[in-house]
Design an enzyme around this catalytic site. Structure first.
Site, short mmCIF file in Angstrom:
data_model
loop_
_atom_site.label_atom_id
_atom_site.label_comp_id
_atom_site.label_asym_id
_atom_site.label_seq_id
_atom_site.Cartn_x
_atom_site.Cartn_y
_atom_site.Cartn_z
N GLY A 1 2.38 -2.48 8.48
CA GLY A 1 2.47 -3.10 9.81
C GLY A 1 3.88 -3.60 10.07
CD GLU B 1 -4.72 -9.13 4.53
OE1 GLU B 1 -4.56 -9.61 3.41
OE2 GLU B 1 -3.82 -9.09 5.41
CB THR C 1 -0.88 -0.01 1.26
OG1 THR C 1 -1.70 -1.17 1.22
CG2 THR C 1 -1.74 1.24 1.35
#
Lengths: 649, 649
Positions: B213, B454, B174
């Site tokens: 993350g 997701e 992303t």
């Protein structure tokens, strides 16, 4: 480096004029939107609409908004702090909010000039919602209880202390085992005439006062609701003022205090548990406007029987419910302001053709349908709130029952609408919506409790339904009538978006629901069920009745507000919102098809009309949020401003 | 003092036998519930059903559950900690989870024995969901990327390091400006043949990797997705392994790392931002199973054109979506276990007749209708998940497209269903649902992101729809057919709850939606719209098509699972769940009335039938949750146990 604005300009091919709105708002051509770039434009006089939406106490509002803008302390966020730090900052902010109240309003205004208190509340520009919750507990629950239930002496003694924070109060009504059924609370206050004292006891574990905001750390006084026993007679639920902490902060004799612990949000509020073991409080501690024990040890009350007193004793909750509904408008406004501005500036592509150009999120039909209906609901609630505050302010013809019902209807509708608004706004911003700095996510968590505190929505809607049923017995409602065959053939936009069609549809849904519930209850009782079992087993249809009434009520007030708007441009845009509000209800509740109120062709037309309305409102959407008083970047959410610039290294 | 159980026993007048379920589950008399007290009773062999629901890797499951029960570290909550402390504890828990993985599964199992990985995941008994997210990022995203995209050398070199935590990886796909449209990412990797290196650059602010993350603090390696440029040719999106931190923890040369900051939840995960400025990485850093640059500087790939490679390169996401769907079942199970047990033990009273006896929450029709349908949805998703994992495990006839579509459908359906389940469970528990110790509230916040990460649900459903439309072009679906007139007259329970009725209804909704969307798209294109504009402007009906397919697919798998259940008692209870799942869909979507698929009489019958089914399922509800493997108090939510005892002073 590029900024969000420059980036949009860079790819601009043809800008769309969004300044013209025809009188019925219907014939604006937005079909070409997807080939160009939509800019955020002021499409009507937002200041003028703001004045119409918030007509009273304009000077105070202006002054207050200046304070909120100029004092960073008030809008300091608490996220990322430890529980201890979060509570500490919240108390500091609460204290400033309380002093701000003292500078601008009086606690007596809750009774004498509730509009002024409303205006004060509408100026909140919070990031840490715990601040207002602490304020609400101390001022609107503890303070209001004294205001509404206290004798003149009690008022004169305590209210200045509330305003000056000479004491900090909490509101101990809920018990571990008793939430909504307040009349069944177990805490008992028995009068001991020999000492002219009440003896307060928590006879069981379930009778402990639970989830009491302010009790765990901050408060030193509490209004405590308990069953009053004088001699052998139970006199019903009464409110007492109890000192729960001494001057050094230790619990007073016989009081046990616990901490409810960490919550999913709103941790700035120190929710606690209270238990009483032979706590002795003086005779004067009973808030005695509607009943008290005299020096001779005799209980008397101007209101009998006890059940009627009860209504007075929890009357302070009505204002709390209204505050929830006010807050709902504010938090929805912020969430919509942030998510809409982001949707204008963030591009996205839904598909897998890599050659296609990315488009602004707001140009996607799905995105429009996720956000715009919430704007309609927010405006709808606002006009419902305005009706309520006028009702409350009209002291002469005050109708307590109507006030109670309207507050319940608004609180339930508004808190669920805001829950859904924040949810969709969060999802529409993806991961950005999850970041605390963008406010939507934390507001979602912090307002989560709105749907169940100050009265659980399901319960409140049932109370609304009960009122409607008893009103209908007193004064029968018209018979449920479906549209005529020729009406059912009308699938044109003009007809379906008309206030006439929408109002008649909502009215008839209400009439049918009243008859339906009455029949079902009668049938169940006829079959041998007790009234209570019949009621509970019909809970779902009763809930639907409560919703049907509330949505109709809000539509009425919304239409009334729009019809009287003096600015014809703003009015035409709001007219679109009314239609969207109404049609959305029809689309979501299959009642209208099930009972043949609308034809399947009309249902199909409505299904197609809703995205069309959303699309037409899009160019006005940011102006509509601005008119609600939340001008864009004020609270500093990153994605509502130039998020590209802010993400520079 | 009284305990919750004793308290119930104390007021027991007549216990209701809930052990007998007739074969169709329909004729159990629960009408007398409201006159007595409902006890939580095991109404069927929950162990046997558990074995049926989770048939594989039973020994490993048993062993793992023992570990989860016996190691407090794994289930230590993080609420109330500061951001720093929360991140630290999460990493410690992640490390233990990783070692647990190494003791029980292999990272190769994701490819070779995905059922085993599923079984491992289903044993999670988390309170801090960040633990599994950190694990998912390192193992299932970083690790899987190497597994699926790496050459044999790369696999052999890196995978043991992933399992042993010799490095900690993150997954940088992303970008600030690009979420769902992965093909449009801006990060570029240009091959410099003179040094046999790739030069990695973030050319714009929007090209920075965002919300990664593990990046802000923990990870020292990342899989980075970038546009590959060799010579003058763009070869499409490829994955590279990049060392982002040196051994002292400082960003490597040319890498800038930022922290995304505080989030509304899941703060144990350190989401970060990455920017690359002429970062040089060796030629071997390109994960080269499906395309690489050889020593001579020539790019080659077994897969052409570039667009096809792309699908392989993000294939690792499929398993991530399945994990979301697995997690949805687990978190819904916990929330239902907690809220149902509380609803059996907490009494309440909805009304204002103070003489009426309070009743258990679970006996209220409204409460039943708020909770029980989520139990049906949870079971439905479970059987959908089971189908998926079998599909994935059947390597021989693997159908990548079907796998992708099923994963998307399940992830979207499951994450929205769980969102709604946690919401209702929270509200049904009132303030208790808001307390972190009762888990529902924090689970609600921590899983909030499931609906948009997701792959955003709206986007995924549109991908499902696109697949369905292209399949329908290849192999036309049957024509949409409404029920016959005589069928429409059948309003009896037997007919309406039959699998035949439900399946046919879902099929026909799908067929009609396919034709409807096709017509609308054709019409729009015929009117001169581009394909892309036509698609986007029809987004809402395309979304509905995706949902219609997914709900039908899940119903099919649910029915299949129930039909094959060997235990007839459990089967009859699950049959009620299937009916409830299907009828709820019909009740909520006015499609069925709008297109005359059902009659208004049937709609009325269904409206009445749903609360009836909920009520019948109530006595089995806790057993049904237990069979899913979440036995009551395991996670220690206060209100699922003896909350009165636990609130003693």
């Amino acid at each position: 480096m590029e900024s969000a604005k420059r980036r949009i300009n860079h790819i601009t091919q043809n800008l769309i004029g969004v300044n013209d709105v025809s009188s019925d708002g219907s014939n604006q051509d937005t079909s070409s939107q997807s080939s160009g770039v939509l800019e955020i434009t002021k499409t009507f006089d937002t200041d003028s609409l703001n004045r119409y939406l918030f007509p009273y106490n304009r000077d105070m509002r202006k002054k207050l908004l200046e304070v909120w803008r100029s004092e960073p302390l008030l809008t300091q966020p608490t996220f990322g702090l430890s529980l201890k730090e979060e509570r500490e900052l919240s108390v500091i902010q609460f204290k400033r909010l309380l002093s701000l109240a003292k500078e601008n309003i009086s606690i007596w205004d809750i009774m004498n000039d509730p509009k002024k208190v409303a205006a004060f509340t509408q100026c909140y520009r919070l990031k840490n919602i715990a601040t207002s919750t602490l304020f609400g507990v101390h001022y609107s629950l503890f303070g209001s209880s004294i205001l509404f239930l206290g004798s003149d002496e009690q008022r004169n003694y305590y209210l200045p202390k509330v305003e000056n924070l000479d004491l900090m109060g909490c509101f101990a009504l809920t018990e571990l085992g008793h939430g909504s059924n307040v009349q069944a609370i177990e805490t008992i206050a028995e009068y001991d005439h020999s000492k002219e004292e009440f003896v307060l006891n928590s006879p069981t574990i379930t009778s402990q006062k639970y989830f009491i905001g302010g009790a765990a750390k901050n408060a030193n006084f509490s209004v405590v609701f308990a069953q009053l026993k004088v001699g052998e007679k139970m006199e019903g639920v009464h409110a007492f003022i109890v000192k729960i902490r001494d001057d050094s902060g230790r619990p007073t004799t016989g009081v046990k205090i616990g901490d409810c612990g960490h919550k999913m949000a709103l941790n700035g509020v120190d929710n606690g548990r209270l238990m009483f073991n032979n706590v002795r409080i003086p005779r004067e501690s009973l808030l005695s406007r509607y009943g008290g024990v005299n020096k001779a040890g005799i209980y008397s009350s101007p209101i009998n029987p006890a059940i009627k007193r009860f209504a007075h004793n929890i009357g302070a909750l009505v204002f709390g419910r209204y505050i929830v509904s006010l807050g709902s408008v504010s938090f929805s406004s912020v969430a919509l302001g942030v998510s809409l501005r982001y949707a204008f500036s963030r591009k996205q592509f839904f598909g897998d053709d890599s050659n296609a150009q990315e488009k602004q999120l707001i140009t996607y039909a799905t995105h429009q349908k996720r956000l715009i209906p919430h704007l309609a609901n927010t405006y709808a609630v606002h006009f419902g709130n305005e009706y309520f505050i006028h009702l409350l302010a009209e002291k002469d013809k005050k109708n307590d029952k109507e006030i109670h019902i309207v507050a319940s209807a608004l609180k339930s509708y508004a808190s669920w609408a805001t829950r859904d608004c924040l949810q969709d706004a969060r999802e529409c911003c993806g991961g950005q919506g999850f970041l605390s700095e963008n406010l939507i996510g934390i507001f979602k968590s912090e307002t989560e409790i709105y749907t169940t505190f100050e009265g659980d929505n399901v319960l409140l809607y049932q109370q609304v339904a009960k009122f409607i049923l008893s009103e209908a017995r007193r004064k029968p409602v018209p018979e449920f009538t479906v549209q005529s065959d020729s009406q059912k053939k009308q699938c044109d936009r003009k007809y379906l978006t008309s206030f006439e069609f929408l109002t008649t549809a909502m009215n008839n849904r209400l009439y049918q629901n009243i008859a339906y519930v009455t029949d079902k209850l009668t049938e169940a009782i006829g079959n041998g069920k007790s009234v209570m079992d019949a009621w509970n087993d019909s809970g779902n249809i009763i809930l639907r009745l409560g919703i049907a009434y509330s949505e109709k009520f809000i539509l009425d007030k919304f239409i009334n507000g729009v019809v009287n708007c003096p600015d014809s441009t703003a009015q035409s845009v709001m007219t679109l919102l009314v239609s969207l509000y109404g049609l959305n209800i029809i689309e979501k509740d299959n009642w209208f098809l099930r009972y043949n109120y609308i034809s399947t062709d009309q249902s199909e037309a409505i299904y197609q009309l809703i995205p069309e309305l959303c699309k037409e409102i899009v160019p006005h959407s940011v102006s509509l949020v601005d008119a609600l008083g939340f001008d864009g970047n004020e609270l500093g959410a990153t994605i509502s401003g130039d998020w590209i610039e802010k993400n520079k290294y």
